[in-house]
Motif scaffolding. Structure first.
Motif, PDB file in Angstrom:
ATOM      1  N   MET A  61     -18.720  35.494  -5.298  1.00  0.00           N
ATOM      2  CA  MET A  61     -20.172  35.412  -5.503  1.00  0.00           C
ATOM      3  C   MET A  61     -20.873  34.917  -4.243  1.00  0.00           C
ATOM      4  SD  MET A  61     -20.703  34.255  -9.475  1.00  0.00           S
ATOM      5  CE  MET A  61     -19.485  32.951  -9.539  1.00  0.00           C
ATOM      6  N   ILE A  62     -20.280  33.947  -3.569  1.00  0.00           N
ATOM      7  CA  ILE A  62     -20.860  33.447  -2.318  1.00  0.00           C
ATOM      8  C   ILE A  62     -20.872  34.559  -1.274  1.00  0.00           C
ATOM      9  CG2 ILE A  62     -20.502  31.854  -0.387  1.00  0.00           C
ATOM     10  CD1 ILE A  62     -19.391  29.842  -2.515  1.00  0.00           C
ATOM     11  N   LEU A  63     -19.756  35.284  -1.158  1.00  0.00           N
ATOM     12  CA  LEU A  63     -19.696  36.384  -0.191  1.00  0.00           C
ATOM     13  C   LEU A  63     -20.694  37.484  -0.535  1.00  0.00           C
ATOM     14  CD1 LEU A  63     -15.859  36.654   0.473  1.00  0.00           C
ATOM     15  CD2 LEU A  63     -17.624  35.802   2.042  1.00  0.00           C
ATOM     16  N   TYR A  64     -20.837  37.775  -1.822  1.00  0.00           N
ATOM     17  CA  TYR A  64     -21.823  38.784  -2.231  1.00  0.00           C
ATOM     18  C   TYR A  64     -23.227  38.354  -1.815  1.00  0.00           C
ATOM     19  CZ  TYR A  64     -25.063  41.550  -4.841  1.00  0.00           C
ATOM     20  OH  TYR A  64     -26.133  42.349  -5.165  1.00  0.00           O
ATOM     21  N   LYS A  98     -14.966  29.027   8.243  1.00  0.00           N
ATOM     22  CA  LYS A  98     -15.597  27.737   8.564  1.00  0.00           C
ATOM     23  C   LYS A  98     -17.019  27.670   8.004  1.00  0.00           C
ATOM     24  CE  LYS A  98     -12.831  26.664  12.579  1.00  0.00           C
ATOM     25  NZ  LYS A  98     -12.778  26.435  14.025  1.00  0.00           N
ATOM     26  N   THR A  99     -17.771  28.759   8.117  1.00  0.00           N
ATOM     27  CA  THR A  99     -19.126  28.794   7.556  1.00  0.00           C
ATOM     28  C   THR A  99     -19.070  28.776   6.028  1.00  0.00           C
ATOM     29  OG1 THR A  99     -19.917  30.028   9.461  1.00  0.00           O
ATOM     30  CG2 THR A  99     -21.271  30.104   7.482  1.00  0.00           C
ATOM     31  N   LEU A 100     -18.149  29.527   5.479  1.00  0.00           N
ATOM     32  CA  LEU A 100     -17.970  29.580   4.033  1.00  0.00           C
ATOM     33  C   LEU A 100     -17.599  28.210   3.475  1.00  0.00           C
ATOM     34  CD1 LEU A 100     -17.976  31.671   1.727  1.00  0.00           C
ATOM     35  CD2 LEU A 100     -15.579  32.122   2.252  1.00  0.00           C
ATOM     36  N   ASN A 159     -18.732  25.389   4.101  1.00  0.00           N
ATOM     37  CA  ASN A 159     -19.908  24.562   3.806  1.00  0.00           C
ATOM     38  C   ASN A 159     -20.448  24.786   2.399  1.00  0.00           C
ATOM     39  OD1 ASN A 159     -19.874  23.497   6.424  1.00  0.00           O
ATOM     40  ND2 ASN A 159     -21.151  25.158   7.204  1.00  0.00           N
ATOM     41  N   LYS A 160     -19.976  25.839   1.728  1.00  0.00           N
ATOM     42  CA  LYS A 160     -20.510  26.188   0.412  1.00  0.00           C
ATOM     43  C   LYS A 160     -19.527  25.950  -0.727  1.00  0.00           C
ATOM     44  CE  LYS A 160     -23.460  29.540   2.607  1.00  0.00           C
ATOM     45  NZ  LYS A 160     -23.781  30.929   2.837  1.00  0.00           N
ATOM     46  N   VAL A 161     -18.348  25.406  -0.408  1.00  0.00           N
ATOM     47  CA  VAL A 161     -17.331  25.147  -1.436  1.00  0.00           C
ATOM     48  C   VAL A 161     -16.762  23.742  -1.269  1.00  0.00           C
ATOM     49  CG1 VAL A 161     -16.689  27.587  -1.703  1.00  0.00           C
ATOM     50  CG2 VAL A 161     -15.486  26.172  -0.038  1.00  0.00           C
ATOM     51  N   SER A 162     -16.074  23.277  -2.289  1.00  0.00           N
ATOM     52  CA  SER A 162     -15.552  21.911  -2.242  1.00  0.00           C
ATOM     53  C   SER A 162     -14.048  21.847  -1.979  1.00  0.00           C
ATOM     54  CB  SER A 162     -15.874  21.193  -3.557  1.00  0.00           C
ATOM     55  OG  SER A 162     -15.247  21.874  -4.637  1.00  0.00           O
ATOM     56  N   ILE A 163     -13.422  22.977  -1.704  1.00  0.00           N
ATOM     57  CA  ILE A 163     -11.983  22.980  -1.437  1.00  0.00           C
ATOM     58  C   ILE A 163     -11.746  22.872   0.071  1.00  0.00           C
ATOM     59  CG2 ILE A 163     -11.399  24.254  -3.537  1.00  0.00           C
ATOM     60  CD1 ILE A 163     -11.215  26.804  -1.884  1.00  0.00           C
TER      61      ILE A 163
END
Length: 124
Positions: free
Chosen positions: A37-40, A53-55, A57-61
């Motif tokens: 969903m984030i990639l979409y 690395k940019t991704l 910033n949007k997840v907690s793992i």
């Protein structure tokens, strides 16, 4: 791109709602669904560059776990990774659109609605 992909890109169908409704049927877990969903959303905003690395910033793992999940999504055929003319990694989600259509995750009523080409959004 198939009909479902076109309907998602035209916003006739909500990708995120469709994924939430069908992620288990697609053999995905919640983290994989969230990454997709984030990639979409990123792709929808015009950015198809894949940067873990940019991704992150949007997840907690962790970065390592995120990288492993992205590679797993590639192996599952949900994400296609390409290299552009500048040598940067890009992605597309056409394969998941294909899976959604091929596996018939939409009801007959939904497909009739989509084929009529309604001008307003249908939320799965």
């Amino acid at each position: 791109m198939n009909n479902i992909g076109k309907l998602i890109k035209s916003k006739t169908i909500s990708f995120n709602e469709t994924l939430i409704k069908n992620y288990v049927k697609l053999n995905l877990n919640e983290i994989e669904a969230m990454i997709l969903m984030i990639l979409y959303n990123q792709q929808d905003e015009g950015n198809s560059y894949l940067s873990v690395k940019t991704l992150k910033n949007k997840v907690s793992i962790s970065l390592e776990d995120l990288s492993n999940y992205v590679m797993l999504l590639v192996q599952k055929g949900m994400i296609e990774i390409l290299i552009d003319e500048d040598g940067k990694e890009t992605f597309n989600l056409n394969q998941i659109f294909d899976k959604l259509e091929k596996e018939n995750y939409f009801s007959e009523k939904e497909m009739v609605y989509f084929k009529r080409g309604r001008n307003h959004s249908y939320h799965a």
